[in-house]
Enzyme design. Structure first.
Site, PDB file in Angstrom:
ATOM      1  N   GLU A 242      55.492  90.354  49.337  1.00 56.18           N
ATOM      2  CA  GLU A 242      56.398  89.247  49.039  1.00 56.18           C
ATOM      3  C   GLU A 242      56.945  89.443  47.625  1.00 56.18           C
ATOM      4  O   GLU A 242      56.258  89.992  46.747  1.00 56.18           O
ATOM      5  CB  GLU A 242      55.619  87.919  49.118  1.00 56.18           C
ATOM      6  CG  GLU A 242      56.461  86.705  48.724  1.00 56.18           C
ATOM      7  CD  GLU A 242      55.831  85.372  49.119  1.00 56.18           C
ATOM      8  OE1 GLU A 242      54.684  85.366  49.603  1.00 56.18           O
ATOM      9  OE2 GLU A 242      56.503  84.340  48.942  1.00 56.18           O
TER      10      GLU A 242
ATOM     11  N   ASN B 222      56.679  82.252  51.153  1.00 50.92           N
ATOM     12  CA  ASN B 222      57.442  81.091  50.697  1.00 50.92           C
ATOM     13  C   ASN B 222      58.763  81.515  50.053  1.00 50.92           C
ATOM     14  O   ASN B 222      59.754  80.781  50.099  1.00 50.92           O
ATOM     15  CB  ASN B 222      56.614  80.287  49.689  1.00 50.92           C
ATOM     16  CG  ASN B 222      55.356  79.707  50.317  1.00 50.92           C
ATOM     17  OD1 ASN B 222      55.272  79.556  51.540  1.00 50.92           O
ATOM     18  ND2 ASN B 222      54.374  79.384  49.500  1.00 50.92           N
TER      19      ASN B 222
ATOM     20  N   ASN C  97      59.258  81.114  57.612  1.00 50.49           N
ATOM     21  CA  ASN C  97      57.881  81.209  57.124  1.00 50.49           C
ATOM     22  C   ASN C  97      57.292  79.818  56.941  1.00 50.49           C
ATOM     23  O   ASN C  97      57.913  78.959  56.298  1.00 50.49           O
ATOM     24  CB  ASN C  97      57.845  81.932  55.778  1.00 50.49           C
ATOM     25  CG  ASN C  97      56.438  81.979  55.182  1.00 50.49           C
ATOM     26  OD1 ASN C  97      55.578  82.683  55.695  1.00 50.49           O
ATOM     27  ND2 ASN C  97      56.209  81.210  54.124  1.00 50.49           N
ATOM     28  N   GLU C  98      56.127  79.586  57.499  1.00 48.13           N
ATOM     29  CA  GLU C  98      55.346  78.357  57.267  1.00 48.13           C
ATOM     30  C   GLU C  98      56.226  77.110  57.215  1.00 48.13           C
ATOM     31  O   GLU C  98      56.147  76.314  56.263  1.00 48.13           O
ATOM     32  CB  GLU C  98      54.520  78.489  55.978  1.00 48.13           C
ATOM     33  CG  GLU C  98      53.414  79.511  56.090  1.00 48.13           C
ATOM     34  CD  GLU C  98      52.405  79.514  54.956  1.00 48.13           C
ATOM     35  OE1 GLU C  98      52.634  78.847  53.934  1.00 48.13           O
ATOM     36  OE2 GLU C  98      51.382  80.183  55.102  1.00 48.13           O
TER      37      GLU C  98
ATOM     38  N   GLU D 110      49.381  86.341  58.065  1.00 47.16           N
ATOM     39  CA  GLU D 110      48.837  86.132  56.719  1.00 47.16           C
ATOM     40  C   GLU D 110      47.369  85.799  56.890  1.00 47.16           C
ATOM     41  O   GLU D 110      47.029  84.762  57.488  1.00 47.16           O
ATOM     42  CB  GLU D 110      49.553  85.000  55.970  1.00 47.16           C
ATOM     43  CG  GLU D 110      50.916  85.388  55.459  1.00 47.16           C
ATOM     44  CD  GLU D 110      51.547  84.340  54.551  1.00 47.16           C
ATOM     45  OE1 GLU D 110      50.815  83.686  53.772  1.00 47.16           O
ATOM     46  OE2 GLU D 110      52.775  84.165  54.633  1.00 47.16           O
TER      47      GLU D 110
ATOM     48  N   GLN E  61      47.965  89.837  50.317  1.00 47.08           N
ATOM     49  CA  GLN E  61      49.141  90.675  50.384  1.00 47.08           C
ATOM     50  C   GLN E  61      48.707  92.105  50.066  1.00 47.08           C
ATOM     51  O   GLN E  61      47.517  92.399  50.169  1.00 47.08           O
ATOM     52  CB  GLN E  61      50.189  90.143  49.421  1.00 47.08           C
ATOM     53  CG  GLN E  61      50.630  88.713  49.775  1.00 47.08           C
ATOM     54  CD  GLN E  61      51.882  88.233  49.050  1.00 47.08           C
ATOM     55  OE1 GLN E  61      52.539  88.951  48.338  1.00 47.08           O
ATOM     56  NE2 GLN E  61      52.207  86.935  49.246  1.00 47.08           N
TER      57      GLN E  61
HETATM   58  O1  AHR Z   1      50.635  84.777  50.494  1.00 50.42           O
HETATM   59  C1  AHR Z   1      50.919  83.761  49.582  1.00 50.42           C
HETATM   60  C2  AHR Z   1      51.624  82.585  50.223  1.00 50.42           C
HETATM   61  O2  AHR Z   1      50.757  81.967  51.119  1.00 50.42           O
HETATM   62  C3  AHR Z   1      52.834  82.892  51.062  1.00 50.42           C
HETATM   63  O3  AHR Z   1      54.000  82.976  50.312  1.00 50.42           O
HETATM   64  C4  AHR Z   1      52.913  81.726  51.982  1.00 50.42           C
HETATM   65  O4  AHR Z   1      53.496  82.046  53.208  1.00 50.42           O
HETATM   66  C5  AHR Z   1      51.473  81.249  52.090  1.00 50.42           C
HETATM   67  O5  AHR Z   1      51.360  79.897  51.859  1.00 50.42           O
END
Ligand code: AHR
Length: 510
Positions: free
Chosen positions: A27, A72, A172-173, A291, A359
Site C-alpha cells: 500500500e 485505505n 477496500n473495507e 489482509e 503488508q
Molecule cells: O494494512 C493496513 C490497513 O488495514 C489497510 O490500509 C486497511 O485496508 C486496513 O484497515
C-alpha cells in the site's frame, strides 16, 4: 508434558494448492513504497530506483501475488496522478493516513517491480471517492491492447505491453467508518455489482473480489456479507476477509488467534452459500483473505489520537511524506501466531483460494529497511517463507488428537494445530505444526505412513527462550529458524518434540 497424536492420509485432501494463498500487499502507506521497495539513492538501487536487496528478500519470501495500491489509501486515490512523466505528477494529500503522496511510484513502475520480483499484480479500484467510469478507465489503461486512447497513453508512457492484471478488488473495507467514502452494505453492494458488471463487460476473464467485512468484530459482520452478495453474487468471484491479531495482555488467547480466523471463515462461507442457495446459483464464491497479519492496532490508534489532539490545540502536525507508520517489530511469539494463521489458511484452502499477508515492506511487514542502510527479515518472515517454499501439490488436513488449553477469549482450544501437503509428482510432503502451550513442550507422534515418506529432508522451528525476542536493525539475526528434533521410525511415525510457543516445518520425501 502434553502429548499429541496426529495422523495424515491422502484422503484428508482439502484442495490442490493454489499459490495465490501466499500473496502479500503493498500500500502507499508509511515507508512501504518510498524508502521501502523504492529508494533511488540506495547503494543497491537499480536504474528504476528499486532496491535490489529488497527484491532478493521478496523472492526469498516466496510471495505469489501482491495487492496494490491499498488499502485505505485506494479510497482517495486518482490513479492518473501516478502515470506519465514523473516531474509532472502532482503531490496530493492522502486523507487515509494523513500524509502527502508524491506519486513518484505509480501503476507502471509498480507493474515493472512485479516483473522484477516475479509476482502477480492484483489491483484495487477506488470505490470510495470514485466509481464505474474511473474503474473502467483504469482497466483500459492497465490491460488494454494498443489502439484506444488510454491503452495508447500507457504505451506512450513506456509500457508497450498490457499489464495483464486478472484479479481486481472492488474497493477496500467499505464497511469501515474510517474509509473515505464509507458506504452502507446496501449502497456498496449496488455499486460493486454495477462496477463489477461493467468491468466484466470489458473483460469477462477478470476475477473480481467484493469487499467483505474488515474484521469479525465489525457490528455489521455477517449481515454485510449477506447484503453485499445479495447484490453482487453473480458478478464476483471472491469475497474478501481481513483480520489482524495482537496480544492484548492475554497471551494464551493471542496464541489461539487462528481459532477466530477459522470461525470467521465459517461465517463468511455460510453467508455466501446461503445467498448461493437463494439465487439457485451453481457458482460457489471463494474467499480472498486479502489482509491478514499480527498488528498492534493500538499504536495506530494512539497516533490518530495524537494528531487529533495536536490539531485541536491549534498545532497542526502537518502532512509528512512517507513517515515511519505502523512499523511493528515482531517477536518470536508473533511469528508463531503468523505460522498458525498460515496453518488455518491451508486447512481452509477449499474455500480460501487467495490470501495476502498485510503488508510486505516496513509497514506491519516481514521485511524491514533502513534508508541508505540494510534490509532484514523480521521473525514473521520465516514461517511465511518456509510454508511458501515447502508446501506443494495437495493440501491435507491431518486428524489431531491432543489435550486442550484454556483461553479467556476462545474457551478450550487444542494445544497443537497442524496442516500438511503432499506432492505426488516430486514425492515430497510437508508438515506444519504449532504448539500453543506457553510453558510446556508437547510431544507429537505424527503418523505419516500413508504418505509413503521414508526420509526427513529438513526439520526447522521457530522458538526462543525469550517469547519477546525479535530481529531488529541492531540484531537482525537474533531469531533465526532452528533445527527441530524429529525422528522418523520404520513404522512411518515421526516423533517430534515441540517446545512451548513454537512453530515447525518438516519436509519429507519418499
Ligand atoms: O494494512 C493496513 C490497513 O488495514 C489497510 O490500509 C486497511 O485496508 C486496513 O484497515
Amino acid at each position: 508434558m502434553p502429548a499429541a497424536s496426529i495422523s495424515v492420509r491422502s484422503d484428508h485432501a482439502v484442495a490442490p494448492l493454489d499459490r495465490r494463498l501466499f500473496g502479500s500487499f503493498v500500500e502507499h502507506l508509511g515507508r512501504c513504497v518510498y524508502d521501502g521497495l523504492y529508494e533511488p539513492g540506495h547503494p543497491t538501487a537499480d536504474a528504476m530506483g528499486f532496491r535490489s536487496d529488497v527484491v532478493d528478500l521478496v523472492r526469498e519470501l516466496g510471495v505469489s501475488t501482491v495487492r496494490y495500491p491499498g488499502g485505505n489509501f485506494v479510497s482517495g486515490y486518482r490513479w492518473e496522478d501516478g502515470v506519465g512523466p514523473r516531474e509532472q505528477r502532482p503531490v496530493r494529500r492522502d486523507l487515509a493516513w494523513h500524509v502527502r503522496e508524491t506519486n513518484q511510484v505509480g501503476l507502471d513502475e509498480f507493474a515493472a517491480w512485479t516483473r522484477l520480483t516475479g509476482v502477480e499484480l492484483m489491483m484495487a479500484v477506488n470505490l470510495g471517492t470514485r466509481g464505474i467510469a474511473e474503474a473502467l478507465d483504469l482497466l483500459e489503461y492497465t490491460n488494454g491492447e494498443a489502439g484506444t486512447a488510454l491503452a495508447d497513453a500507457r504505451v506512450a508512457n513506456g509500457a508497450s505491453e498490457p499489464h495483464g492484471v486478472r484479479m481486481w478488488c472492488l474497493g477496500n473495507e467499505m464497511d469501515g467508518p474510517w474509509q473515505t467514502g464509507h458506504l452502507s452494505a446496501d449502497e456498496y453492494g449496488r455499486l460493486a455489482a454495477r462496477t463489477g458488471a461493467a468491468m466484466k463487460r470489458a473483460d469477462n476473464g477478470l476475477e473480481l473480489v467484493v469487499c467483505g467485512s474488515s474484521g469479525s468484530q465489525m457490528p455489521t459482520f455477517g449481515e454485510w456479507e449477506r447484503t453485499v452478495l445479495g447484490h453482487a453474487y453473480d458478478v464476483v468471484d471472491y469475497i474478501s476477509c481481513h483480520a489482524y491479531y495482537h496480544d492484548q495482555g492475554d497471551r494464551a488467547s493471542f496464541l489461539a488467534s487462528s481459532v477466530d480466523m477459522d470461525r470467521f471463515i465459517t461465517t463468511v462461507v455460510t453467508a455466501a452459500d446461503h445467498v448461493q442457495q437463494l439465487r439457485h446459483s451453481s457458482r460457489q464464491i471463494a474467499i480472498s483473505f486479502d489482509e491478514w497479519n499480527v498488528w498492534d492496532l493500538t499504536t495506530w490508534q494512539a497516533e490518530e489520537a495524537r494528531i487529533e489532539a495536536e490539531e485541536k490545540a491549534g498545532r497542526p502536525v502537518g502532512w509528512p511524506i512517507a513517515p515511519r507508520q505502523l512499523e511493528d517489530v515482531y517477536t518470536v511469539t508473533d511469528a508463531v501466531v503468523v505460522g498458525s494463521l498460515l496453518i488455518t489458511l491451508l486447512r481452509r484452502h477449499d474455500r480460501v483460494r487467495a490470501a495476502s499477508l498485510a503488508q510486505l515492506v516496513n509497514v506491519i511487514a516481514p521485511i524491514m529497511t533502513e534508508p541508505g542502510g540494510p534490509a532484514w527479515r523480521q521473525t514473521t518472515f520465516y514461517p511465511f517463507a518456509l510454508t511458501s517454499r515447502l508446501a506443494g501439490g495437495t493440501v491435507l488436513a491431518p486428524v489431531i488428537d491432543c489435550p486442550t488449553i484454556a483461553t479467556a477469549t476462545f474457551g478450550e482450544v487444542p494445544v497443537v494445530d497442524a496442516a500438511a501437503t503432499v506432492d505426488d509428482e516430486s514425492g515430497r510432503a510437508a508438515l506444519f505444526l504449532v504448539n500453543r502451550h506457553q510453558s510446556e513442550p508437547t510431544t507429537v507422534r505424527f503418523d505419516v505412513s500413508q504418505l509413503g515418506a521414508t526420509r526427513v529432508v529438513s526439520a526447522q522451528m521457530l522458538h526462543d527462550g525469550d517469547p519477546l525476542a525479535a530481529n531488529t536493525l541492531a540484531q537482525p539475526d537474533r531469531v533465526p529458524p532452528q533445527p527441530l528434533t524429529c525422528v522418523l521410525g520404520t513404522d512411518g511415525v515421526l516423533q517430534i518434540e515441540l517446545p512451548p510457543i513454537s512453530w515447525a516445518a518438516v519436509e519429507l520425501s519418499r
